[in-house]
Design a protein around this motif. Structure first.
Motif, mmCIF file in Angstrom:
data_model
loop_
_atom_site.group_PDB
_atom_site.id
_atom_site.type_symbol
_atom_site.label_atom_id
_atom_site.label_comp_id
_atom_site.label_asym_id
_atom_site.label_seq_id
_atom_site.Cartn_x
_atom_site.Cartn_y
_atom_site.Cartn_z
ATOM 1 N N PRO A 1 3.868 16.180 -2.478
ATOM 2 C CA PRO A 1 2.904 15.509 -1.597
ATOM 3 C C PRO A 1 1.665 14.972 -2.320
ATOM 4 N N HIS A 2 1.738 14.825 -3.643
ATOM 5 C CA HIS A 2 0.551 14.413 -4.397
ATOM 6 C C HIS A 2 0.380 12.894 -4.467
ATOM 7 N N ILE A 3 1.333 12.157 -3.952
ATOM 8 C CA ILE A 3 1.240 10.704 -4.078
ATOM 9 C C ILE A 3 0.568 10.093 -2.845
ATOM 10 N N TRP A 4 -0.303 9.138 -3.090
ATOM 11 C CA TRP A 4 -0.927 8.369 -2.012
ATOM 12 C C TRP A 4 0.163 7.577 -1.299
ATOM 13 N N THR A 5 0.130 7.563 0.015
ATOM 14 C CA THR A 5 1.221 6.963 0.777
ATOM 15 C C THR A 5 1.208 5.442 0.748
ATOM 16 N N GLN A 6 0.097 4.835 0.301
ATOM 17 C CA GLN A 6 0.032 3.385 0.194
ATOM 18 C C GLN A 6 0.171 2.972 -1.277
ATOM 19 N N TYR A 7 -0.217 1.749 -1.615
ATOM 20 C CA TYR A 7 -0.098 1.269 -2.990
ATOM 21 C C TYR A 7 -1.100 0.144 -3.216
ATOM 22 N N ILE A 8 -1.356 -0.127 -4.509
ATOM 23 C CA ILE A 8 -2.205 -1.254 -4.893
ATOM 24 C C ILE A 8 -1.282 -2.422 -5.237
ATOM 25 N N HIS B 1 -9.550 7.283 1.724
ATOM 26 C CA HIS B 1 -8.680 8.455 1.629
ATOM 27 C C HIS B 1 -9.295 9.521 0.714
ATOM 28 N N LEU B 2 -9.815 9.108 -0.427
ATOM 29 C CA LEU B 2 -10.426 10.067 -1.347
ATOM 30 C C LEU B 2 -11.638 10.738 -0.718
ATOM 31 N N LEU B 3 -12.443 9.970 -0.016
ATOM 32 C CA LEU B 3 -13.608 10.551 0.651
ATOM 33 C C LEU B 3 -13.179 11.542 1.732
ATOM 34 N N SER B 4 -12.094 11.238 2.414
ATOM 35 C CA SER B 4 -11.610 12.169 3.442
ATOM 36 C C SER B 4 -11.145 13.476 2.811
ATOM 37 N N LEU B 5 -10.558 13.399 1.605
ATOM 38 C CA LEU B 5 -10.138 14.614 0.906
ATOM 39 C C LEU B 5 -11.342 15.459 0.506
ATOM 40 N N GLU B 6 -12.423 14.792 0.076
ATOM 41 C CA GLU B 6 -13.618 15.529 -0.317
ATOM 42 C C GLU B 6 -14.255 16.223 0.879
ATOM 43 N N ASN B 7 -14.062 15.661 2.066
ATOM 44 C CA ASN B 7 -14.683 16.223 3.263
ATOM 45 C C ASN B 7 -13.780 17.192 4.016
ATOM 46 N N THR B 8 -12.583 17.444 3.442
ATOM 47 C CA THR B 8 -11.641 18.376 4.076
ATOM 48 C C THR B 8 -11.676 19.696 3.349
ATOM 49 N N PRO B 9 -11.887 20.815 4.050
ATOM 50 C CA PRO B 9 -11.892 22.128 3.396
ATOM 51 C C PRO B 9 -10.593 22.372 2.639
ATOM 52 N N GLN B 10 -10.700 23.068 1.505
ATOM 53 C CA GLN B 10 -9.531 23.313 0.658
ATOM 54 C C GLN B 10 -8.428 24.066 1.404
ATOM 55 N N GLU B 11 -8.815 24.963 2.305
ATOM 56 C CA GLU B 11 -7.776 25.722 3.005
ATOM 57 C C GLU B 11 -6.953 24.823 3.916
ATOM 58 N N GLU B 12 -7.567 23.760 4.440
ATOM 59 C CA GLU B 12 -6.809 22.820 5.264
ATOM 60 C C GLU B 12 -5.878 21.970 4.405
ATOM 61 N N LEU B 13 -6.339 21.581 3.180
ATOM 62 C CA LEU B 13 -5.472 20.811 2.291
ATOM 63 C C LEU B 13 -4.257 21.621 1.863
ATOM 64 N N ALA B 14 -4.436 22.913 1.713
ATOM 65 C CA ALA B 14 -3.346 23.766 1.229
ATOM 66 C C ALA B 14 -2.353 24.102 2.339
#
Length: 263
Positions: A207-214, A249-262
């Protein structure tokens, strides 16, 4: 202060474009952004309008000062892009592994330097060299998150696997490895090779890949000629829109608690 490193152990995957585009988008939103050029090729420094041959008070000075040598103090420069400041690179960075690589404490020079140089910034983005050495080790030690751009072609997957092995090695030696996200770049939906590579990335690295692309976008070339971030010069373009989405997306990851990401 969020510190994002942009790295891959393969050249030509869009590292500098990713740093400039993300930084430009963050600055466009009113954030204070510092970009740091850690690559002896100094592409980011040149992109932002500075001559690498005359920047002896950038990253190189930071390392020489940490080694106890008398050098000019590291100096952040205003870049020729909206709201971006730059700690520049010079070709002299190429000798750091040979001259300082075995000295104790050289792996955390950047982390310590950003404690003072990074004050007042909301985000710091690190443009890393495409090889494992003292500069990449410093970037991985200093960053909160690693962004790995990967060109959507078969050979780029090998560079990604090397990068992930390096990350695993750093994690074992330091008991900490940064969170990472893989970003498919230079995607051309017209080619079967790009489509197959994208499918492989999504299958193998979930699940480490961003779902979109450049996407491939010729406007990146024009933006680099102007020394501006595409996200600032042409925010409606396909490439800029993609990087704006990545920034969100990156900003949303920074604002999400680590326990929720895991979970």
């Amino acid at each position: 202060m969020n510190v994002w490193a942009v790295a891959n152990q393969k050249g030509g995957v869009g590292k500098t474009t990713t740093v400039v585009s993300l930084a430009g988008e963050l600055a466009r939103q009113g954030e204070r952004v510092l970009v740091v050029d850690l690559d002896p090729h100094a592409s980011l420094t040149s992109y932002l309008g500075l001559d690498p041959e005359t920047t002896d008070d950038g990253v190189y000075a930071l390392f020489r000062q940490a080694a106890g040598e008398s050098t000019p103090s590291p100096h952040v420069r205003p870049g020729q892009a909206e709201g971006l400041d730059l700690l520049p690179a010079s070709p002299a960075l190429a000798v750091l592994d040979r001259t300082l690589g075995t000295r104790k404490g050289m792996g955390v020079v950047l982390q310590k330097g950003l404690a003072s140089l990074g004050q007042g910034y909301d985000h710091v983005l690190l443009d890393c060299p495409p090889m494992l050495g003292i500069l990449m080790v410093n970037a991985l030690a200093a960053c909160d998150r690693l962004v790995i751009p990967v060109q959507t072609e078969f050979l780029a997957l090998h560079g990604l696997r090397r990068m992930l092995r390096t990350l695993e090695m750093i994690g074992r030696s330091r008991d900490r490895a940064p969170e990472y996200i893989i970003v498919p770049t230079q995607f051309d939906r017209r080619t079967r090779a790009a489509t197959q590579s994208l499918y492989t990335l999504r299958d193998e690295f979930h699940p480490h890949i961003w779902t979109q692309y450049i996407p491939v976008d010729t406007r990146f070339r024009e933006a680099s000629r102007q020394g501006r971030a595409l996200t600032c010069s042409d925010p409606a373009s396909r490439g800029a829109q993609a990087y704006a989405s990545l920034a969100r997306h990156l900003l949303s990851l920074e604002n999400t608690p680590q326990e929720e990401l895991a979970s």
